[in-house]
Design a protein around this motif. Structure first.
Motif: not given
Length: 96
Positions: A7-16
């Motif tokens: 989930p944190i990896k996905s957040a990094l990819a999506r938001h940044f």
């Protein structure tokens, strides 16, 4: 890796806009092109959007922290009682 890694990896990819295939546990935040403001924004995303407790550890504010270290710190914060964590976002501080 641990349960919050994806989930944190996905957040990094999506938001940044970081390609997921470039995000690895050993990647530093600097390696991913993040600056100190982006790290603060990430902490806000984890707390506000994902409902996670965010650690206040100083080393996580370092651009040399790895994704794996950040995930481990967030996971440790989930195991602490809410009272044990510093208040954030204007929440009242529990009297000592």
């Amino acid at each position: 890796m641990t349960s919050l890694y994806e989930p944190i990896k996905s957040a990094l990819a999506r938001h940044f806009n970081i390609p997921e295939d470039t995000i690895a546990p050993e990647s530093t935040l600097e390696d991913l092109g993040m600056d100190s403001l982006a790290v603060v924004e990430l902490m806000c995303i984890l707390q506000d959007d994902m409902g996670l407790r965010v650690p206040q550890a100083e080393h996580l504010k370092s651009l040399q922290a790895t994704v794996g270290e950040a995930v481990a710190a967030v996971e440790r914060a989930q195991q602490q009682p809410a009272e044990a964590l510093p208040a954030a976002s204007g929440a009242p501080v529990r009297p000592v």
